[in-house]
Structures are given as C-alpha cells and as structure tokens.
Design an enzyme around this catalytic site. Structure first.
Site, PDB file in Angstrom:
ATOM      1  N   LYS A 167      63.769   5.721  30.010  1.00 27.09           N
ATOM      2  CA  LYS A 167      64.179   4.456  30.329  1.00 27.09           C
ATOM      3  C   LYS A 167      65.046   3.740  29.263  1.00 27.09           C
ATOM      4  CE  LYS A 167      61.858   0.107  31.835  1.00 27.09           C
ATOM      5  NZ  LYS A 167      62.451  -0.778  30.698  1.00 27.09           N
TER       6      LYS A 167
ATOM      7  N   LYS B 282      77.825   3.046  24.752  1.00 22.77           N
ATOM      8  CA  LYS B 282      77.647   2.224  24.132  1.00 22.77           C
ATOM      9  C   LYS B 282      77.813   2.697  22.707  1.00 22.77           C
ATOM     10  CE  LYS B 282      73.609   0.443  24.572  1.00 22.77           C
ATOM     11  NZ  LYS B 282      73.047   1.232  25.801  1.00 22.77           N
TER      12      LYS B 282
ATOM     13  N   ASP C 122      68.055   6.093  33.174  1.00 21.19           N
ATOM     14  CA  ASP C 122      67.758   7.267  34.114  1.00 21.19           C
ATOM     15  C   ASP C 122      69.035   8.026  34.554  1.00 21.19           C
ATOM     16  OD1 ASP C 122      65.518   5.487  33.968  1.00 21.19           O
ATOM     17  OD2 ASP C 122      65.782   4.658  36.157  1.00 21.19           O
TER      18      ASP C 122
END
Lengths: 263, 357
Positions: free
Chosen positions: A9, A40, A124
């Site tokens: 997650k 990121k 996910d």
C-alpha cells in the site's frame, strides 16, 4: 542472482524497507542494485544523504540510454537506479517503468555481477506498467509490505489478486508495524489465508524516522543498532527462500473476519 | 459474439466527419502513423490533416506542450477558420487534457476537440462523437445532430445484421467477374427487359457508384430495354457539402439526358433510403435489380439481382442474401476525393467497353 520486487500500500514503508534491506545485504558482501520504480523518485534517496539522483526517464529524455550512466553508487556500495516518471497528472508512469525495465535488463545485471536486485514498486498494481517488475525475466518473487491495519491488508490482498492473475510467485509478507493490538498475529493469519507466510516484521522505531530526516538508512546513522540485525535477518531469509509460490487471494469479508477475530 | 474481422476505425470516421463539416485542418493527437492512409485521401479532398507525432517519450511524459505547439504552427501555416483536434488511442489512454491545451494555445475560438480513440467500438461512434463536438461548438444544431446520429446508429445495425460484422469472420472477396456481370446486364437490355437501378451510396462514394447507373442508361439507349432510376440524391438533406455531392451528380445525369424516377433520400441517409427505394419498386414491373453503393442496406427481394459494393468483406454476406452477382468497386474511396463530377467505375467502364458507348 536473485531479483525481488517489493509491493504494498502507498505510504506503508516499502522504500524504507527496500533501502535498509539493500545496505544490510551489501554489508554482507553482496552486490546489490536497488531499482526505484516510483515516479516520485524517492526509493533510493536514503542512500545518497537525501540527494536525488538523475532518473532513467529524465536521462532518456536527454538521449542517455547507456545503463552504466543510469546507475549510481550510494551508501555501502549499493548501486541504485530511479526510474522516475512524468509530472503528476500527465503522461503514463506505467509505460515509463516498462521503458526503463527494457533498458535495465537481466543481461545487464548478470554482466555487472549483481547478486541481488530489488525493485521498489509504488502502491497497488494499478496498471500493466506497474506490474512490469513482476513479469517474467524480472523479479523471481514478490514480497508485500503490510501493517496489521485493515486498509493495508486490503491493499495487500489486491496485489495478491494481481499476482494470482499474472501467475507470479509471492515470497512472503514483510510486516512494517504500526503498533496496533495483536499485529503480528493478524498479519500471520492473513498470510496463512493466502497460502503464504510472514517472513519478518520491523517494529515501529523512531530511529528509522530520524535516519530518513537526514536522508540515511539506519545502518548509516546508527550502525550498531540491533534494528540492522532485523533487516539482515529478513535479507538472508529472502535469499534462502525456496518456498515462494503463486498466492491465492481471499475476499474482503474474510479479511474483516480475520482482523475482527483477534482484537 | 466476438467478431474477428477487422472493421473500420472510429478515429478515421472522426476525420471523415470533420471533412464533411468543412473543417479546414484536422490535428490528430497521436503517433505519426495513426490515420496515415485516410489523412492522405482527405488532403485530396481539401482538408489539411496533421499529426502531433507522439513518441514513446510523449507517451510517458505527456504531449500537451507538443499539441499546443502544433496548433500554433497550424494556425500560422494555414490560417484556418476551423480546426478539429482528434484523439487517438495513445493520447486518450494516457489522459491528455486536450481541452486545456486548446485553451492554452489561444485558439479556442476556432479549435474544438473530438474525444475518440480506436477502442470505442464501431467506426460510427467516431462520427457521432465528432458531430456531438460540432454541435457543442455551434457548427450544427441539435436537430441535425439527432438526424445524423440516428442514421449512423442505423448504419451500425446494417453492418451487424447484413454486413461484414454479421459473422464471426468474413473473408474478403472480389466477387463476380466484371465482364460476366456487364454482359449479363447488356443481354437483359438487348432482350428489351426492364432494369431497376438503385443508387444507395454513402456520401462521396456516390460520385463513383453513380457511374454504374450512368453506364447502364447509356447502354439502354443503344440496345433498348428500359431503366428505372432510383437514387439517394436529395439536394435538401444534410450538410452543405453533402448536398453539393447530390447536386453535382444530378447535373451530370441531366447533361447525359438521364432523369431520376425517384429520390429515395439524401446521400447520408443510406441506412434508410434503400428501404424506401424497395418500397417504391413494390408495385413496379421490372426484370432485374441492380443495387449499387451500400446494397446491404436494402431489404432482400426475391428478384434477379446484382449488387455492387465497395467492401471486399461485404461480398459474401450479399451473396448469402441472394444476389445473383456481387462485385466490388475496390477504389471507391480513393478515386472520389476532391472530385466535383462522376468518376469512372470499374463496372461502368466494362459496360461501356462492351457496349461501345
């Protein structure tokens, strides 16, 4: 050479675990490559004192595709790559992962003599691109990071569904604890339900947080802390793991029943 | 049923519909090869078609800046009054914000966006989405949109029920030998028989299919027999470009001394005009029916009949429907672009050669 991919997650601590695992495996004399797949670009940040390395896709835009120029050496000799990706809200990060994986491939890893390749994959399994590291020729097995909280296990189960559909092996679950009641037991019960096991758990520890503020792993900031032994233990279990197999996802009701039964 | 036969593409249908709307430039926001063949043909018909040439890099990072740049370049190069921006599989899957790019280009007074990609179903969906965008941009009114939408949905049904989407797989065929078909028609005329010719063509392809009734009428003047001429050439229905097609063809017929006995509808009404044509013939005596254009849109009749289609994959469904001969005008799209008069058809040429007309 063993290739593994870490899923879980968003925000559960995959990058923390991946970077700490990497440096501790390297301290055992292994050649380790950490491949950060998050657009990121924050998987390897703790190997470079908080500095961001150039990403594969940024370099790709500049015409640089030589794998040697995409790999950077961080703390403890760990090699690291950040796939990178588009700015938030545009383009296709999943496609970016596939393009980067095509550039960095098994032949290159073998040529460079890596013993372990760790893919740190965001969130996910949101589309085919994010499932790329789990495909044939990349990760031999997957490890899912989860806490004992419902939403974290729910997300883990969603990833398990993806692995089941893709016929990909799960090596086991890595617990990243949040300090809730009977947390280890909850994760173990879930792991058993999906025909897997909890291979190790990292207790909530302020030293991880403090290390990350300085852009470091625990091994770098607190070299003698016992927490490092925990990462080493998980690392050696992964290297020796022969029990990886395709998991069987469960249903939401079952997850609720498992978590509700061990308050 | 999963239909295995490749079928026409919604992106290309969107481009053709922009041409119908007299848009000056279509900008295809996608890879350089997308819509390649259609783009070239449409250029011959007067509409500029350009591409943003999306690359692998654009697929990852997005290509809104590139689209803005292309829109500005197009405006500088062609000074268009109207620009249609058409989506593609890649740009739509990665969620490109095309409307914002149009605004950022400063061309929102002349450019509008058609949100379409190749996975949106039948080609008619591309046409409908284009008409919807044109309506929202103020190019057509709601009534015209509804009329065309109805026709396009009926056209989809025609292909599903009687055309290339009827079966799981339909193999292409060139159909019957043209000389055999031409001789059969001429022999009927020589025997003083009456031929009903139905031109039920789709838009600009009427320029080519109209050549077949023209050739049959000229052969009839030489050999005898008679012809009932039915055509979907209303000059009062559809967009101005569509009406122009009908006017051009009627002018050509008139200059050859041919009059049309019954106008069955407009050239964009082929899904319903075939039925009207057959209804018109119900109480008429004739020996042979020749249906050209979109014969699959005609109800089946128990008569000696010939069908001339534009699709090799329409041949077997038409043979199954009971036509004695089915032939294909393979170049129906490529030869009609940019024309203002009837163009030569293969069957028409063979009839003329045999008849010496």
């Amino acid at each position: 050479m063993k290739q593994i991919a870490i899923y879980g997650k968003g925000g559960i601590g995959k990058s923390s675990i991946s970077s700490n695992l990497s440096v501790n495996l390297a301290s055992n004399g292994l050649e380790v490559l950490l491949v950060g797949c998050d657009p990121k670009s924050d998987s390897a940040i703790n190997l470079f004192g908080g500095r961001r390395i150039d990403t594969v896709l940024d370099l790709y835009k500049k015409g640089v595709t030589d794998p040697d120029k995409l790999v950077f050496e961080g703390f403890n000799g760990v090699k690291a790559v950040e796939v990178g990706g588009p700015a938030a809200g545009v383009g296709c990060a999943g496609r970016g992962i596939l393009v980067a994986l095509k550039t960095l491939n098994k032949d290159y890893y073998l040529e460079k003599g890596f013993d372990v390749v760790i893919y740190d994959v965001p969130g996910d399994v949101v589309c085919g691109g994010f499932a790329g590291p789990a495909r044939e020729g990349y990760a031999d097995e997957i490890y899912i990071v989860t806490s004992g909280e419902y939403l974290s296990i729910y997300a883990a189960n969603n990833i398990v569904k993806g692995l089941f559909n893709l016929n990909v092996k799960l090596g086991g679950i890595i617990g990243n604890m949040r300090g809730i009641t009977n947390e280890v037991e909850k994760i173990e019960l879930y792991a058993k339900e999906i025909d897997s096991s909890l291979i190790g758990a990292i207790e909530r520890n302020h030293k991880i947080h403090e290390s990350e503020i300085e852009g470091k792993t625990v091994l770098e900031k607190y070299p003698n802390d016992p927490l490092n032994l925990k990462f080493k233990d998980i690392g050696s279990k992964i290297l020796q793991n022969k029990k990886a197999k395709v998991p069987t996802p469960t249903v939401d009701e079952k997850i609720r029943s498992i978590l509700g039964g061990v308050y | 049923m999963n239909i295995l036969t490749p079928r026409p593409n919604p992106i290309v249908a969107a481009l053709y519909t922009l041409r119908d709307l007299d848009v000056d430039v279509a900008v295809l926001h996608g890879p350089s090869g997308c819509g390649f063949r259609a783009a070239r043909l449409l250029e011959e018909d007067g509409m500029k078609v350009v591409t943003t040439s999306m690359s692998e890099e654009d697929l990852i990072f997005g290509a809104s800046d590139k689209l803005i740049e292309v829109l500005k370049e197009v405006d500088d190069l062609f000074s268009p009054n109207l620009i249609g921006v058409v989506g593609s599989c890649v740009s739509m899957i990665i969620g490109e914000n095309v409307k914002k790019a149009i605004i950022d280009s400063g061309l929102s007074d002349k450019a509008f966006f058609i949100e379409i990609h190749g996975c949106m179903g039948a080609n008619t969906r591309g046409a409908i989405e284009t008409l919807k965008a044109a309506r929202d941009f103020g190019l057509i009114d709601e009534r015209e949109f509804k009329r065309q939408e109805k026709m396009l949905l009926l056209a989809t049904e025609v292909e599903l029920n009687r055309g290339m989407a009827k079966l799981k797989y339909t193999r292409p065929s060139r159909g019957a030998d043209l000389k055999t078909v031409a001789e059969y028609i001429i022999n009927q005329l020589k025997e003083n028989k009456k031929i009903a010719v139905i031109l039920n063509a789709k838009k600009e392809t009427a320029y080519l299919f109209a050549d077949i009734p023209l050739a049959i009428n000229l052969a009839s003047k030489k050999y005898g027999g008679s012809v009932i001429n039915i055509a979907n050439l209303s000059t009062d229905i559809g967009l101005s470009r569509i009406r122009r097609y009908a006017k051009d063809i009627i002018n050509d017929f008139e200059s050859n001394g041919i009059s049309i006995d019954y106008i069955s509808g407009g050239v964009d009404e082929y899904p319903i005009s075939g039925k009207k044509a057959i209804e018109y013939l119900e109480n008429k005596e004739f020996d042979l029916l020749v249906a050209v254009g979109i014969p699959q849109a005609l109800p089946t009749i128990k008569k000696d009949s010939i069908a001339v289609t534009n699709g090799p994959r329409e041949v077997h469904p038409l043979e199954d429907a009971g036509y004695k001969y089915v032939t294909v005008e393979i170049a129906s799209h490529s030869t009609v672009m940019g024309t203002r008069e009837i163009v030569l058809s293969e069957l028409g040429e063979v009839i003329r050669n045999i008849a010496g007309t």
